[in-house]
Motif scaffolding. Structure first.
Motif, short mmCIF file in Angstrom:
data_model
loop_
_atom_site.label_atom_id
_atom_site.label_comp_id
_atom_site.label_asym_id
_atom_site.label_seq_id
_atom_site.Cartn_x
_atom_site.Cartn_y
_atom_site.Cartn_z
N VAL A 95 1.62 10.27 0.32
CA VAL A 95 0.40 10.66 -0.39
C VAL A 95 0.52 12.15 -0.75
CG1 VAL A 95 -2.10 10.95 -0.21
CG2 VAL A 95 -0.99 8.90 0.73
N THR B 80 0.85 -1.19 0.00
CA THR B 80 0.00 0.00 0.00
C THR B 80 0.89 1.24 0.00
OG1 THR B 80 -0.11 0.03 2.41
CG2 THR B 80 -1.85 -1.18 1.26
N GLY C 61 -8.70 9.23 -13.62
CA GLY C 61 -10.10 8.89 -13.38
C GLY C 61 -10.98 10.07 -13.02
N ALA C 62 -10.39 11.22 -12.77
CA ALA C 62 -11.16 12.39 -12.34
C ALA C 62 -11.69 13.21 -13.51
CB ALA C 62 -10.30 13.28 -11.45
N HIS D 166 -1.62 15.11 -2.82
CA HIS D 166 -2.79 15.57 -3.55
C HIS D 166 -2.65 17.04 -3.95
CE1 HIS D 166 -5.02 11.90 -3.02
NE2 HIS D 166 -4.71 11.90 -1.75
N ALA E 75 -0.61 5.57 -7.84
CA ALA E 75 -1.96 5.75 -7.30
C ALA E 75 -2.51 7.13 -7.62
CB ALA E 75 -1.96 5.51 -5.79
N ARG E 76 -1.70 8.15 -7.41
CA ARG E 76 -2.16 9.52 -7.70
C ARG E 76 -2.46 9.67 -9.19
NH1 ARG E 76 -0.61 15.52 -6.62
NH2 ARG E 76 -1.12 16.40 -8.65
N THR E 77 -1.61 9.12 -10.03
CA THR E 77 -1.80 9.24 -11.47
C THR E 77 -3.13 8.61 -11.88
OG1 THR E 77 0.57 9.30 -11.86
CG2 THR E 77 -0.83 8.68 -13.73
N LEU E 78 -3.45 7.44 -11.35
CA LEU E 78 -4.71 6.80 -11.69
C LEU E 78 -5.90 7.60 -11.17
CD1 LEU E 78 -3.74 3.06 -11.22
CD2 LEU E 78 -4.11 4.29 -13.38
N GLU E 79 -5.74 8.26 -10.02
CA GLU E 79 -6.80 9.15 -9.51
C GLU E 79 -7.01 10.33 -10.45
OE1 GLU E 79 -6.01 10.48 -5.53
OE2 GLU E 79 -5.94 8.44 -4.74
N VAL E 80 -5.92 10.93 -10.91
CA VAL E 80 -6.01 12.09 -11.80
C VAL E 80 -6.66 11.69 -13.12
CG1 VAL E 80 -4.63 13.73 -13.18
CG2 VAL E 80 -4.09 13.35 -10.77
#
Length: 189
Positions: free
Chosen positions: A80, A74, A162-163, A82, A155-160
């Motif tokens: 993290v 994890t 997906g946003a 953001h 993880a951050r890249t996939l969040e960006v």
């Protein structure tokens, strides 16, 4: 002419972020080391593939007996990120190709970004030596990411990614804030 290498061996920060509203966003890969910040523009799809491949590499290394690189399953809380991109965002180039690797000697994921080559820039030269190596890139970005940083980056890249725009529940196409022409289920274009 020697290649200009924007190298980051132990970056303070590496992120993918965007500028613009969903549907018209431009994606950037940005690295910072101290006061030095370098940004390159890339496509949404390149961002997504890069993140998934980094996760794949980390998962593969993690499965090695004893996990010698201490790859976290994890994201460590302290990694993290953001925060928005560092401003101003001034891309050095638009990414045309990415390479990805693993350096076992430093337990780092290695990412290299190369500029998009415009085929119109090189006129056909009939006197070219066909045995010569391909031309060296004029510029590139080289990132070496420790395993925790790499996991957090992915993880951050996939969040960006997906946003972005919401998908239409009927046709699955992205919906623009200004409206959406839906083919609906079973309709054809």
């Amino acid at each position: 002419m020697p290649t200009i290498v924007h190298g980051f061996d132990w970056p303070d920060r590496v992120v993918v972020g965007t500028v613009g509203r969903p549907g018209a966003r431009t994606f950037y890969l940005q690295a910072r080391d101290g006061r030095r910040v370098v940004s390159v523009a890339l496509e949404k799809e390149q961002s997504a593939v890069l993140a998934r491949k980094i996760d794949e590499i980390l998962d593969e290394v993690r499965r090695v007996d004893g996990n010698p690189a201490s790859v976290p399953e994890t994201i460590p809380d302290e990694l993290v990120d953001h925060a928005p991109l560092d401003q101003p965002v001034e891309p050095e180039f638009r990414v045309g190709a990415l390479s990805l690797g693993w350096d076992p000697s430093t337990a780092q994921v290695v990412v290299e970004a190369y500029p998009l080559v415009d085929p119109g820039e090189d006129d056909l030269d009939l006197d070219v030596d066909l045995d010569a190596d391909a031309a060296e890139p004029v510029e590139m970005m080289s990132l070496r990411l420790p395993v925790g940083t790499a996991r957090a980056f992915a993880a951050r890249t996939l969040e960006v990614v997906g946003a972005g725009r919401a998908l239409c529940p009927l046709c699955g196409a992205p919906m623009d804030p200004d409206g959406h022409v839906c083919a609906g289920p079973g309709d054809s274009w």
